[in-house]
Design a protein around this motif. Structure first.
Motif, PDB file in Angstrom:
ATOM      1  N   VAL A  33       0.842  -1.207   0.000  1.00  0.00           N
ATOM      2  CA  VAL A  33       0.000   0.000   0.000  1.00  0.00           C
ATOM      3  C   VAL A  33       0.874   1.253   0.000  1.00  0.00           C
ATOM      4  O   VAL A  33       1.499   1.594   1.003  1.00  0.00           O
ATOM      5  CB  VAL A  33      -0.969  -0.017   1.197  1.00  0.00           C
ATOM      6  N   LYS A  35       0.009   4.459  -0.650  1.00  0.00           N
ATOM      7  CA  LYS A  35      -0.642   5.762  -0.418  1.00  0.00           C
ATOM      8  C   LYS A  35       0.213   6.621   0.526  1.00  0.00           C
ATOM      9  O   LYS A  35       0.765   6.122   1.500  1.00  0.00           O
ATOM     10  CB  LYS A  35      -2.033   5.551   0.184  1.00  0.00           C
ATOM     11  N   ASN A  56      -5.369   4.494  -2.195  1.00  0.00           N
ATOM     12  CA  ASN A  56      -6.746   4.745  -1.778  1.00  0.00           C
ATOM     13  C   ASN A  56      -7.371   5.998  -2.371  1.00  0.00           C
ATOM     14  O   ASN A  56      -8.543   6.257  -2.132  1.00  0.00           O
ATOM     15  CB  ASN A  56      -6.890   4.697  -0.253  1.00  0.00           C
ATOM     16  N   ILE A  82      -8.012   0.656  -3.163  1.00  0.00           N
ATOM     17  CA  ILE A  82      -8.480   0.127  -1.878  1.00  0.00           C
ATOM     18  C   ILE A  82      -9.214   1.174  -1.052  1.00  0.00           C
ATOM     19  O   ILE A  82      -9.601   0.912   0.081  1.00  0.00           O
ATOM     20  CB  ILE A  82      -7.302  -0.472  -1.069  1.00  0.00           C
ATOM     21  N   MET A 164     -13.905  -7.737   0.313  1.00  0.00           N
ATOM     22  CA  MET A 164     -12.857  -7.004   1.012  1.00  0.00           C
ATOM     23  C   MET A 164     -13.463  -6.407   2.274  1.00  0.00           C
ATOM     24  O   MET A 164     -14.648  -6.035   2.280  1.00  0.00           O
ATOM     25  CB  MET A 164     -12.351  -5.892   0.083  1.00  0.00           C
ATOM     26  N   ILE A 166     -12.452  -3.897   6.031  1.00  0.00           N
ATOM     27  CA  ILE A 166     -11.567  -3.170   6.946  1.00  0.00           C
ATOM     28  C   ILE A 166     -12.227  -3.241   8.323  1.00  0.00           C
ATOM     29  O   ILE A 166     -13.189  -2.522   8.583  1.00  0.00           O
ATOM     30  CB  ILE A 166     -11.408  -1.688   6.531  1.00  0.00           C
ATOM     31  N   SER A 197      -0.935  -4.165   8.034  1.00  0.00           N
ATOM     32  CA  SER A 197       0.369  -4.346   8.698  1.00  0.00           C
ATOM     33  C   SER A 197       0.266  -5.070  10.036  1.00  0.00           C
ATOM     34  O   SER A 197       1.096  -5.914  10.355  1.00  0.00           O
ATOM     35  CB  SER A 197       1.047  -2.982   8.934  1.00  0.00           C
ATOM     36  N   ARG A 212      -3.164  -6.365   2.487  1.00  0.00           N
ATOM     37  CA  ARG A 212      -2.828  -4.994   2.099  1.00  0.00           C
ATOM     38  C   ARG A 212      -1.910  -4.395   3.158  1.00  0.00           C
ATOM     39  O   ARG A 212      -2.363  -4.020   4.242  1.00  0.00           O
ATOM     40  CB  ARG A 212      -4.109  -4.161   1.988  1.00  0.00           C
ATOM     41  N   VAL A 213      -0.624  -4.335   2.861  1.00  0.00           N
ATOM     42  CA  VAL A 213       0.347  -3.928   3.872  1.00  0.00           C
ATOM     43  C   VAL A 213       1.052  -2.641   3.444  1.00  0.00           C
ATOM     44  O   VAL A 213       1.662  -2.591   2.370  1.00  0.00           O
ATOM     45  CB  VAL A 213       1.377  -5.062   4.108  1.00  0.00           C
ATOM     46  N   GLY A 214       0.917  -1.603   4.271  1.00  0.00           N
ATOM     47  CA  GLY A 214       1.525  -0.309   3.944  1.00  0.00           C
ATOM     48  C   GLY A 214       2.713   0.019   4.822  1.00  0.00           C
ATOM     49  O   GLY A 214       3.874  -0.144   4.431  1.00  0.00           O
ATOM     50  N   SER A 215       2.429   0.473   6.045  1.00  0.00           N
ATOM     51  CA  SER A 215       3.499   1.010   6.890  1.00  0.00           C
ATOM     52  C   SER A 215       4.580  -0.013   7.236  1.00  0.00           C
ATOM     53  O   SER A 215       5.741   0.364   7.401  1.00  0.00           O
ATOM     54  CB  SER A 215       2.895   1.627   8.153  1.00  0.00           C
ATOM     55  N   ARG A 221       3.492   6.963   7.155  1.00  0.00           N
ATOM     56  CA  ARG A 221       3.042   7.797   6.045  1.00  0.00           C
ATOM     57  C   ARG A 221       3.183   9.273   6.377  1.00  0.00           C
ATOM     58  O   ARG A 221       3.200   9.646   7.530  1.00  0.00           O
ATOM     59  CB  ARG A 221       1.575   7.490   5.718  1.00  0.00           C
TER      60      ARG A 221
HETATM   61  C1  LIG Z   1      -3.890   2.353   4.429  1.00  0.00           C
HETATM   62  C2  LIG Z   1      -4.607   1.102   4.195  1.00  0.00           C
HETATM   63  C3  LIG Z   1      -3.978  -0.154   4.388  1.00  0.00           C
HETATM   64  C4  LIG Z   1      -2.560  -0.300   4.888  1.00  0.00           C
HETATM   65  O1  LIG Z   1      -2.488  -0.006   6.242  1.00  0.00           O
HETATM   66  P1  LIG Z   1      -1.147  -0.301   7.076  1.00  0.00           P
HETATM   67  O2  LIG Z   1      -1.619  -0.388   8.465  1.00  0.00           O
HETATM   68  O3  LIG Z   1      -0.216   0.838   6.808  1.00  0.00           O
HETATM   69  O4  LIG Z   1      -0.596  -1.600   6.592  1.00  0.00           O
HETATM   70  C5  LIG Z   1      -4.709  -1.290   4.102  1.00  0.00           C
HETATM   71  N1  LIG Z   1      -5.988  -1.228   3.655  1.00  0.00           N
HETATM   72  C6  LIG Z   1      -6.620  -0.062   3.464  1.00  0.00           C
HETATM   73  C7  LIG Z   1      -8.018  -0.058   2.974  1.00  0.00           C
HETATM   74  C8  LIG Z   1      -5.956   1.138   3.730  1.00  0.00           C
HETATM   75  O5  LIG Z   1      -6.610   2.293   3.539  1.00  0.00           O
END
Ligand SMILES: *Cc1c(COP(=O)(O)O)cnc(C)c1O
Length: 222
Positions: A33, A35, A56, A82, A164, A166, A197, A212-215, A221
């Motif tokens: 991810v 963003k 996103n 996402i 999907m 959250i 994450s 979905r892994v971002g940080s 961010r």
């Molecule tokens: C930002 C985001 C993520 C990633 O989140 P992290 O905690 O940084 O891994 C995953 N899914 C969605 C829908 C997001 O908006």
């Protein structure tokens, strides 16, 4: 902080979790991810060979992937939307993304179907499910899911690949992952985008095909 090192570490943890929970690692895709991340970090992930990314917001994604030239330079890129999508951005989203994970209302389904036809592009979608029934969050409610799925497929002819979610931040994510899996099974859908994450391992144990892994890959961010 090294993006390539983080990627390697996350993929290693995914492999271990797949082994432990009797999953096949090839069935679980890592969506990085990107963003609100700097271009330098994104190019590090590309240099490390990663090709599947999540964004996103449409406009930011255009800056990250079109204006940067990456979309043209990497034909094997796979970009997932996402974040929530406004109907007036449907054309841009259909043009840019390879997978849309936040299909969640009839008006949007109609707009996407129209654009896909117009652009002759079949962009597969995930239906976002608001498993926690949170007012501020996108997604269809569990009780509307079956009807909405029928609408998207039969009425709009959209390719729905999976579900999907959250989960609410203040509840055990595992309950929501299990709920999403149950409803995907009921609809005969075999793809599940869940886990971030902090909880991607739990999600893999409970059937995620996309995490979905971002940080944990890119760091904090902006
Ligand atoms: C930002 C985001 C993520 C990633 O989140 P992290 O905690 O940084 O891994 C995953 N899914 C969605 C829908 C997001 O908006």
């Amino acid at each position: 902080m090294s993006v390539s090192k983080n990627l390697k570490e996350i993929k290693g943890r995914m492999r271990v979790e797949a082994d432990v929970s009797g999953r096949v690692i090839g069935d679980v895709q890592l969506i990085a991810v990107s963003k609100r991340q700097a271009d330098a970090r994104i190019s590090e992930a590309l240099a490390a060979g990663h090709r599947v990314f999540g964004e996103n917001r449409v406009q930011e994604a255009q800056a990250h992937w079109l204006e940067s030239g990456y979309r043209a330079a990497y034909p094997d890129l796979e970009l997932h939307l996402i974040g929530g999508l406004q109907t007036n951005k449907a054309a841009e989203a259909v043009a840019l993304f390879d997978v849309l994970e936040t299909l969640d209302r009839e008006k949007l389904a109609r707009a996407l179907a129209r654009e896909m036809k117009k652009q002759a592009r079949d962009v597969p979608c995930f239906i976002q499910v608001n498993t926690g029934d949170e007012a501020q969050k996108g997604g269809v409610t569990v009780s509307d899911l079956a009807d909405f799925y029928a609408f998207c497929t039969a009425e709009c002819d959209i390719t729905v690949r999976g579900l999907m979610c959250i989960p609410p931040v203040d509840e055990p994510a595992a309950l929501h992952f299990a709920l999403l899996k149950k409803h995907a099974d009921r609809l005969g859908l075999d793809q599940l985008s869940m886990g971030m994450s902090g909880d991607f391992e739990k999600a893999i144990a409970l059937g995620a095909t996309h995490v979905r892994v971002g940080s944990a890959i890119f760091g904090a961010r902006d």
